[in-house]
Design an enzyme around this catalytic site. Structure first.
Site, short mmCIF file in Angstrom:
data_model
loop_
_atom_site.label_atom_id
_atom_site.label_comp_id
_atom_site.label_asym_id
_atom_site.label_seq_id
_atom_site.Cartn_x
_atom_site.Cartn_y
_atom_site.Cartn_z
N SER A 30 -9.67 -1.72 7.19
CA SER A 30 -9.30 -1.54 5.75
C SER A 30 -8.46 -2.67 4.94
O SER A 30 -8.26 -2.60 3.99
CB SER A 30 -8.20 -0.31 5.99
OG SER A 30 -9.08 0.88 5.55
N SER A 35 -9.77 0.89 2.76
CA SER A 35 -9.10 1.84 2.42
C SER A 35 -7.85 1.15 1.33
O SER A 35 -7.46 1.62 0.52
CB SER A 35 -8.45 2.65 3.10
OG SER A 35 -7.46 2.32 4.05
N LYS A 50 1.04 -1.20 -0.09
CA LYS A 50 0.10 -0.01 0.19
C LYS A 50 1.00 1.20 -0.06
O LYS A 50 1.80 1.31 0.60
CB LYS A 50 -1.06 -0.07 1.24
CG LYS A 50 -2.14 0.99 1.05
CD LYS A 50 -2.90 0.82 2.88
CE LYS A 50 -3.77 1.68 2.88
NZ LYS A 50 -4.80 1.30 3.90
#
Ligand code: GLN
Length: 458
Positions: free
Chosen positions: A176, A152, A77
């Site tokens: 997330s 997310s 990420k």
């Protein structure tokens, strides 16, 4: 070569037998990324660096070096610092930020041979449940055109589900990892708070942030955790607690395991079709010898309110450092959602309101943790849905932040209590994936893998 048929362990075996090279593997992944560019899963693709690393890995393989991730492409990420590689947190504030060092987890992965193939898209600063808050545009579900992949850690989930890499690192502050794993039909693990170092990962809400990963199977998830977990002198929240032998849990059956079903997670608001699917899985676990018990976690109803006070409070303090002097560009480049959270957080921390909101929320947090402490005296794990709804269409909830926040209703409790949770795929409803959540006491990740394997089989 159909590399997508491989797990990490399978690909490693084939690399060792020279069925293909790491260069082939990296190229195949890069091809997938390019072909599925429309999904917008990556902010930065490290093609040149990854191919160079693959050449080095191939040499090592030839020399007989054997490491658990040697030559395996993995994504992270874009909130993980990667030395010399742009790291944006999906915010224009950090559009041109090049870190001077790598996160501990990135180093740990590279030390055992992993190849970082790219930095994945996400909601800016990890604020969101759908991936739509990214300043680099939304990520799209690989399942149904125009649908969200969950957030997310949206790009991380998509990169694994759409076969662009073997595993991906994400972060979970309120769901997330688990939510996008559930929306993308893969496995997503949020470890115990502190089990995996947060050093070098851009903070969202420091007392809630957990560092975990996405994989296609439980076996790969266990392998990844055995590499990333452990004490880090650079992160004071990582305890001395020894890292379990996670692989050993994969061989155990679930006879006699006590599974709690909390009534508050199956009440009003849960899509009936999801409820039925989860109940079918619970029946099958019972057939395999698990003992099912109805339980109650009475303070669950306060979890969302409590989370959306504590989390913005910490966000407002963490984002205070992006003042345009130390990093990147000016404050007006914060997106709408970041601004909303900074304002909310500043409000609940301001004098006169602190006791009414922040302090109260912290007291409720203790009660939520106590609920779990009590329940785990009676059961080994708890099973719940991950999301109350199926994945929604891009744009459907973006003008209504409150309805977006409510999608976290079953996931935020684990972050508030600091306990581990795993999302396991249990099939599709109208072409849209559904996940089941397993929660356990602190440091019980092994048990989560054990029960997860009984559900998924791999
Ligand atoms: N959806 C939650 C939020 O927006 C969780 C985010 C996360 O886990 N990073 O706060």
């Amino acid at each position: 070569m159909n590399y997508s048929a491989y797990t990490i362990q399978g690909a490693r075996a084939s690399l060792k037998k020279k069925h293909f090279s790491s260069t082939h593997l990296v190229k195949a992944c890069i091809d997938e990324i390019k072909e599925k560019e429309n999904l917008n899963a990556f902010i930065t693709v490290c093609e040149k660096e990854a191919l160079k690393k693959a050449t080095e890995a191939d040499k090592k393989i030839k020399d007989g070096v054997d490491l658990p991730l040697l030559g395996i492409p993995i994504s992270v990420k874009d909130i993980y610092l990667t030395k010399g590689i742009r790291t944006t947190a999906a915010s224009k504030i950090l559009d041109d930020f090049i870190p001077q060092y790598s996160a501990t987890v990135v180093k740990k992965l590279e030390d055992v041979g992993a190849i970082i193939i790219g930095k994945t898209n996400c909601d800016a600063w990890a604020h969101g449940s759908s991936g739509e808050n990214s300043d680099y545009g939304p990520t799209e579900s690989p399942f149904l055109e125009g649908y969200v992949p969950g957030g997310s850690s949206s790009g991380s989930a998509v990169s694994v589900a759409a076969q662009m890499c073997f595993a991906s690192m994400g972060s979970d502050t309120g769901g997330s990892i688990r939510l996008p794993a559930s929306f993308c039909e893969i496995v997503g693990l949020k470890p115990t708070y502190g089990r995996v170092s947060r050093y070098g990962i851009i903070a969202m809400a420091s007392s809630l942030d957990s560092i975990g990963h996405f994989t296609n199977t439980i076996e790969e998830s266990a392998l990844m955790l055995s590499i990333t977990a452990g004490k880090d002198p650079n992160d004071a929240t990582t305890p001395d607690e020894t890292v379990d032998d996670y692989q050993s849990y994969l061989k155990k059956d679930i006879k006699g395991i006590r599974i709690g079903i909390p009534k508050e997670y199956f009440a009003q608001g849960l899509d009936k079709r999801i409820k039925e699917k989860i109940e079918a899985e619970i029946k099958s676990l019972e057939k395999q010898g698990a003992k099912i018990e109805n339980i109650s976690l009475p303070n669950t109803e306060y979890a969302i309110a409590c989370y959306y006070i504590i989390q913005p409070a910490e966000v407002s303090s963490n984002l205070g450092r992006y003042d345009g002097i130390r990093y990147g560009s000016a404050r007006q480049n914060f997106g709408e959602e970041a601004k909303r959270r900074i304002m909310l957080g500043t409000y609940v921390l301001s004098s006169g309101y602190y006791d009414a909101y922040y302090k109260k929320a912290m007291q409720i947090r203790t009660l939520i943790k106590k609920d779990f402490d009590e329940v785990f005296k009676k059961v080994d794990v708890v099973i719940t849905p991950v999301s109350p709804t199926l994945p929604w269409k891009i744009g459907e909830k973006s003008s209504d932040p409150l309805s977006m926040y409510l999608s976290d209703v079953y996931t935020v409790t684990a972050n508030l209590a600091g306990i581990p949770g795993i999302s396991v795929p249990i099939g599709l409803i109208q072409s849209l994936p559904v996940g089941l959540q397993i929660l356990g006491p602190h440091f019980s990740e092994g048990k989560l893998f054990q029960v997860g394997k009984a559900i998924l089989g791999v």
